[in-house]
Design a protein around this motif. Structure first.
Motif, mmCIF file in Angstrom:
data_model
loop_
_atom_site.group_PDB
_atom_site.id
_atom_site.type_symbol
_atom_site.label_atom_id
_atom_site.label_comp_id
_atom_site.label_asym_id
_atom_site.label_seq_id
_atom_site.Cartn_x
_atom_site.Cartn_y
_atom_site.Cartn_z
ATOM 1 N N PHE A 1 0.812 -1.211 0.000
ATOM 2 C CA PHE A 1 0.000 0.000 0.000
ATOM 3 C C PHE A 1 0.851 1.269 0.000
ATOM 4 O O PHE A 1 0.367 2.322 -0.405
ATOM 5 C CB PHE A 1 -1.017 -0.034 1.140
ATOM 6 N N PHE B 1 1.301 1.471 -3.811
ATOM 7 C CA PHE B 1 0.010 1.889 -4.374
ATOM 8 C C PHE B 1 -0.275 3.353 -4.013
ATOM 9 O O PHE B 1 -0.692 4.154 -4.847
ATOM 10 C CB PHE B 1 -1.124 0.999 -3.821
ATOM 11 N N LEU C 1 1.924 5.912 -5.968
ATOM 12 C CA LEU C 1 1.545 5.999 -7.384
ATOM 13 C C LEU C 1 0.211 6.713 -7.558
ATOM 14 O O LEU C 1 0.051 7.586 -8.417
ATOM 15 C CB LEU C 1 1.499 4.601 -8.010
ATOM 16 N N VAL C 2 -0.774 6.336 -6.736
ATOM 17 C CA VAL C 2 -2.115 6.906 -6.918
ATOM 18 C C VAL C 2 -2.157 8.358 -6.439
ATOM 19 O O VAL C 2 -2.843 9.195 -7.034
ATOM 20 C CB VAL C 2 -3.169 6.021 -6.206
ATOM 21 N N ALA D 1 -0.846 10.325 -9.228
ATOM 22 C CA ALA D 1 -1.884 10.445 -10.253
ATOM 23 C C ALA D 1 -2.890 11.516 -9.858
ATOM 24 O O ALA D 1 -3.384 12.263 -10.706
ATOM 25 C CB ALA D 1 -2.589 9.092 -10.449
ATOM 26 N N ALA E 1 -15.054 12.256 -12.045
ATOM 27 C CA ALA E 1 -15.373 11.671 -10.747
ATOM 28 C C ALA E 1 -16.207 12.638 -9.918
ATOM 29 O O ALA E 1 -15.929 12.866 -8.737
ATOM 30 C CB ALA E 1 -14.100 11.292 -10.011
ATOM 31 N N ILE F 1 -14.681 15.320 -7.555
ATOM 32 C CA ILE F 1 -13.805 14.975 -6.432
ATOM 33 C C ILE F 1 -12.467 14.502 -6.992
ATOM 34 O O ILE F 1 -12.439 13.726 -7.949
ATOM 35 C CB ILE F 1 -14.420 13.820 -5.592
ATOM 36 N N ILE G 1 -10.582 12.067 -6.534
ATOM 37 C CA ILE G 1 -10.672 10.811 -5.779
ATOM 38 C C ILE G 1 -9.345 10.064 -5.765
ATOM 39 O O ILE G 1 -9.039 9.349 -4.812
ATOM 40 C CB ILE G 1 -11.836 9.933 -6.322
ATOM 41 N N SER G 2 -8.525 10.250 -6.826
ATOM 42 C CA SER G 2 -7.223 9.580 -6.822
ATOM 43 C C SER G 2 -6.352 10.114 -5.694
ATOM 44 O O SER G 2 -5.681 9.354 -4.997
ATOM 45 C CB SER G 2 -6.510 9.765 -8.165
ATOM 46 N N THR H 1 -7.795 8.754 -2.374
ATOM 47 C CA THR H 1 -7.547 7.312 -2.244
ATOM 48 C C THR H 1 -6.069 7.052 -1.992
ATOM 49 O O THR H 1 -5.702 6.216 -1.160
ATOM 50 C CB THR H 1 -8.008 6.587 -3.526
ATOM 51 N N MET I 1 -4.539 5.242 1.276
ATOM 52 C CA MET I 1 -3.725 4.032 1.211
ATOM 53 C C MET I 1 -2.387 4.237 1.905
ATOM 54 O O MET I 1 -1.866 3.324 2.551
ATOM 55 C CB MET I 1 -3.552 3.592 -0.247
ATOM 56 N N LEU J 1 -3.112 3.781 5.514
ATOM 57 C CA LEU J 1 -3.211 2.358 5.841
ATOM 58 C C LEU J 1 -1.821 1.735 5.947
ATOM 59 O O LEU J 1 -1.530 0.969 6.877
ATOM 60 C CB LEU J 1 -4.038 1.627 4.766
#
Lengths: 110, 566
Positions: free
Chosen positions: A34, A37, A40-41, A44, A56, A59, A61-62, A65, A69, A72
Motif C-alpha cells: 500500500f 500503491f 503511485l495513486v 496520479a 469523478a 472529487i 478521488i485519486s 484514495t 492508502m 493504511l
C-alpha cells in the motif's frame, strides 16, 4: 511434523533474525504494497488533469484514495513496530526456520 | 444463491480505458500475490502445514481471511445487482443473514471443531456419526467446491476479456496459474495470507467507487430523496415482508421474501448452514493458533461484514439512479450484474480505476482460492486418506494434496466451460448442491447438543432433509411456479422444509437405534468438550468471544435503525 524438511535457499547472513522475522510478517507485506500503491495513486491525483476530476463528480478521488492508502500503510507499519512478531507467527518466523535458513542446513525434525 | 454464468453475463460491452498506470498497479499486485506464496513456501514441511496452515494463524489474520473467502467477486457483483434491482432489501443477507451465524460459529460451535482436533468439517460427521453420513457430506462438498472454483475462474476470465480486452485463454491461464502458484507453494497459509491482502485491495477499490457514485447522484441527501421514488422496500427493508404481501399487492411485496422465510429460513437454517458448516469458510477459523483465536476469528470477521453492504449494495443503488437503462432492454452491457463495472468505466479516473480493477480481480481470486484450498483438504484427508490409501507417510499425503490442487483447478475450468456451453447445467448443479447444503446445520447442531443422536439417526435425517429440499424445488418448478414470489423466497422455504424434515427424522430414527458410548464422543458433544488454556475464564474481556459476539449482533441489528430516519 514428522518429515524432515528440504533445504531452503540460504538467507543472507547479514540480516539479524528479528529483522528477517519482521520482513516476513504479513503486516509488512501489506504496508509495503500500500505504500507503493499510495505513492503511485497520490501522484496520479496531484497531476490529474481537470477532465479526470470532473469525471469523478468533481472529487479528486485519486488524491484522496492515494492518501488513504498511505495512511493504511503507515498504520500497518506502526502496528508492526509497536507489536513486533516476537511470538512465532506460524512456522514462517519460528526459531528453527531462522537457524536452518542461516546455516543452509535442515535441522532435525522436532 | 445461484451464480450466473454465460457468455453475455458480466462485463459485456463495458471495455474500460486503462491507463498504463492502472496496469502497473494490477501487475504490482500480481507480483505481491506470488511473493506471498514464495514467502510462506519455506514453512510448508508437513501435510499439517499445507492443509491446516500448521494451526498457527493469529486471530486477526484468520478473521479477515474468513470474511475475504466469502467476499468473492460473484458476491460483490451479485449484491450490487441486487442493490440496483431491489434497493436495500437484500441487506437482510448481511445483518440477520450472516452476522448471527458467524457469532454462533465462534461462540458455540468452534470448541467442538477446534477442540476435537478434526482436520475438516466433514470429518466431524465421520467421527460423530458414521462413514455413510461422512461420504454424503464430503463428496457433495468436494464436487460443489470444484464447481464454484471453476465458476469463479471462468467469470474472472469473462470479466478480464470484457473490461480489459484480454482473450479468454490468456485470462484463464493468467488467473489459474497465479492461484495455483500460491496455493501449491504456500498451501492454506498462502491462501489465507493472500486473502487478507485481497481484503484490503477490494476495500480500497470499492470505497472510492461508492463515494464517487453517491457524489455523482448529487450527494447523500439527494440520494436519500431519490430513494423515495422507488418501492418502499428499497429503503425500508422489512416492508412488504408479510406472508400474504404478494397476494395483496405484488408491487409492494418485498422480493426477498416474507418475514418467516427471512428469519427462519435464511437467517437461521441457510445462513447457519453456510457460515458454520461450509468448510471453505470454517477452514480459515480452524487454522488459528489456539482455541481462543479460532473462536474469535469469525467474530472479528463479522465486524467488517456489517459494513460491506455500504460498499456493495449502495453502489448498486447509485448505479440504478445514474444509469436509467440498467436492467431494461436486451442490451447485454446494461444487465444489473454490470452495475459496478459500468460505474467504474463512467466515473473512476486514472489510478483509482487501476485499484478498483485490481480489487475486482483480487475478489475473483479469493473466491476461487478458498474453494481450491478447502477442496484439496477434503479430497486428501476425507476421501483419499480415509477410503483409498490409508496409513501412508505424511509426505505422501502432501504430494497427493498438491496433485489434487492441480486436478481441482483443471476440473474446475472444465466444469465451467461445459456449464457455459450448455445453458442451465450450471444452474441445475448449483441448485442440486443447495439441496445437500440445506439441512446440514440441523445435523450438526443435533450432533453437538443432543448426545442421544445416533449414527443412523444422523444419516437418515441428513438424507431426508436433502430429499425434502428437493421436494420443495420440484413442487415450485413443476407443480405451482407461482407459489413463491422470488427465487430468494423459494430458497428460504427449501431451507425451512429441509431443516424440519431433518429434525423430525433424526429424532425419530435416533429413538429406535443405539447411540455411541461417551468414550467415542469426547470433544464432539456438549458436556464432553476439550478446551485449552488459551480460552479460560481469565481471558481479558476484549478477547472473550461471548462479549465480542454480543457486540457484533447488537451492532448488526441496530444498523436497521438507520432506515427509521428515511
Amino acid at each position: 511434523m514428522s518429515e524432515p524438511r528440504t533445504p531452503d535457499t540460504p538467507v543472507p547472513a547479514t540480516q539479524p533474525p528479528e529483522r528477517r522475522a519482521r520482513l516476513l510478517d504479513l503486516r509488512f507485506v501489506i504496508s509495503l504494497m500500500f505504500a507503493i500503491f499510495g505513492i503511485l495513486v497520490t501522484i496520479a491525483g496531484l497531476t490529474a488533469p481537470p477532465d479526470q476530476i470532473e469525471r469523478a463528480a468533481g472529487i479528486n478521488i485519486s488524491l484522496w484514495t492515494g492518501l488513504a492508502m498511505l495512511a493504511l500503510s503507515a498504520g500497518m507499519g506502526l502496528w508492526l513496530v509497536l507489536a513486533p512478531p516476537d511470538v512465532p507467527e506460524g512456522h514462517v518466523v519460528d526459531e528453527s526456520d531462522l537457524e536452518g535458513g542461516t546455516s543452509g542446513q535442515p535441522p532435525a525434525a522436532p | 444463491m445461484v451464480i450466473p454464468i454465460g457468455e453475455a453475463t458480466v462485463g459485456d460491452g463495458v471495455l474500460l480505458q486503462m491507463h498504463p498506470l492502472d496496469y502497473t498497479l494490477l501487475f504490482i499486485y500480481f507480483a505481491f500475490v506470488l511473493g506471498i506464496g514464495w514467502m510462506v513456501k519455506r514453512s510448508i514441511r508437513s501435510s499439517e502445514d499445507f492443509f491446516q496452515a500448521g494451526r498457527s494463524i493469529p486471530a486477526w489474520i484468520a478473521g479477515l481471511a474468513f470474511i475475504s473467502a466469502n467476499l468473492g467477486a460473484i458476491e460483490i457483483l451479485g449484491f450490487a445487482a441486487n442493490g440496483a434491482q431491489y434497493g436495500w432489501a437484500s441487506v437482510h443477507y448481511y445483518w440477520v443473514g450472516a452476522i448471527p451465524a458467524m457469532v454462533f460459529l465462534g461462540v458455540v460451535m468452534m470448541p467442538f471443531y477446534y477442540g476435537s482436533n478434526i482436520k475438516s468439517v466433514p470429518e466431524y460427521l465421520r467421527r460423530r456419526y458414521n462413514n455413510s453420513t461422512h461420504v454424503v457430506n464430503a463428496s457433495s462438498f468436494a464436487l460443489s467446491a470444484v464447481l464454484i472454483a471453476g465458476v469463479n475462474l471462468y467469470s474472472l476470465a469473462i470479466v478480464l476479456r470484457a473490461l480489459l480486452g484480454w482473450s479468454l485463454p490468456l485470462a484463464i491461464t493468467v488467473s489459474a496459474v497465479l492461484v495455483l502458484a500460491y496455493i501449491l507453494a504456500g498451501g492454506l497459509t498462502g491462501a489465507i495470507y493472500n486473502e487478507v491482502l485481497q481484503f484490503f485491495v477490494i476495500i480500497a477499490g470499492l470505497i472510492p467507487l461508492t463515494i464517487v457514485a453517491i457524489a455523482a447522484v448529487g450527494g447523500p441527501g439527494e440520494a436519500i430523496e431519490r430513494l423515495k421514488d422507488y418501492p418502499e422496500y428499497w429503503y425500508h427493508p422489512w416492508s412488504g415482508t408479510s406472508i400474504d404481501a404478494a397476494a395483496v399487492d405484488p408491487q409492494t411485496a418485498n422480493p426477498i421474501g416474507d418475514w418467516v422465510g427471512i428469519i427462519l429460513g435464511q437467517a437461521f437454517v441457510l445462513s447457519f448452514g453456510y457460515w458454520t458448516t461450509n468448510f471453505a469458510e470454517v477452514q480459515r477459523a480452524m487454522s488459528a493458533k489456539n482455541l481462543n483465536s479460532a473462536r474469535r476469528a469469525p467474530i472479528i470477521g463479522a465486524f467488517p461484514k456489517i459494513f460491506i453492504p455500504f460498499i456493495v449494495i449502495l453502489p448498486g443503488i447509485a448505479a440504478a439512479m445514474l444509469i436509467p437503462e440498467l436492467g431494461t432492454g436486451d442490451d447485454p452491457s446494461t444487465t444489473y450484474t454490470n452495475a459496478i463495472p459500468l460505474l467504474m468505466g463512467d466515473l473512476l479516473p486514472v489510478g483509482v480505476l487501476g485499484v478498483a480493477v485490481t480489487g475486482l480481480v483480487a475478489a475473483f481470486m479469493a473466491g476461487m482460492a478458498a474453494n481450491v484450498s478447502s477442496f484439496n483438504t477434503v479430497m486428501t484427508y476425507d476421501i483419499w486418506q480415509q477410503y483409498i490409501a490409508k496409513a501412508k507417510p505424511d509426505r505422501y499425503y502432501l504430494n497427493v494434496g498438491r496433485t489434487l490442487t492441480v486436478l481441482g483447478v483443471v476440473a474446475g475450468i472444465g466444469t465451467a466451460f461445459i456449464a457455459a456451453n450448455y445453458n442451465n447445467i450450471n444452474e441445475y448443479l448449483q441448485t442440486l448442491f443447495s439441496f445437500f447444503q440445506a439441512p446440514v446445520f440441523i445435523t450438526f447442531i443435533l450432533g453437538m447438543f443432543w448426545k442421544r443422536t445416533t449414527p443412523w439417526g444422523g444419516f437418515y435425517g441428513l438424507v431426508s432433509g436433502i430429499l425434502g429440499a428437493g421436494a420443495v424445488w420440484v413442487y415450485a418448478v413443476a407443480v405451482d411456479p407461482e407459489f413463491f414470489r422470488s427465487p430468494f423466497q423459494q430458497a428460504m422455504w427449501m431451507g425451512i422444509v429441509a431443516g424440519a424434515v431433518d429434525l423430525v427424522v433424526t429424532v425419530a430414527v435416533s429413538m429406535r437405534t443405539t447411540p455411541l458410548p461417551d468414550s467415542a464422543l469426547v470433544g464432539l458433544v456438549q458436556g464432553l468438550e476439550v478446551k485449552d488454556e488459551s480460552d479460560s475464564a481469565s481471558t481479558v474481556w476484549f478477547k472473550k468471544p461471548e462479549i465480542l459476539g454480543v457486540a457484533a449482533i447488537v451492532l448488526a441489528l441496530s444498523m436497521y435503525l438507520l432506515f427509521v430516519f428515511i
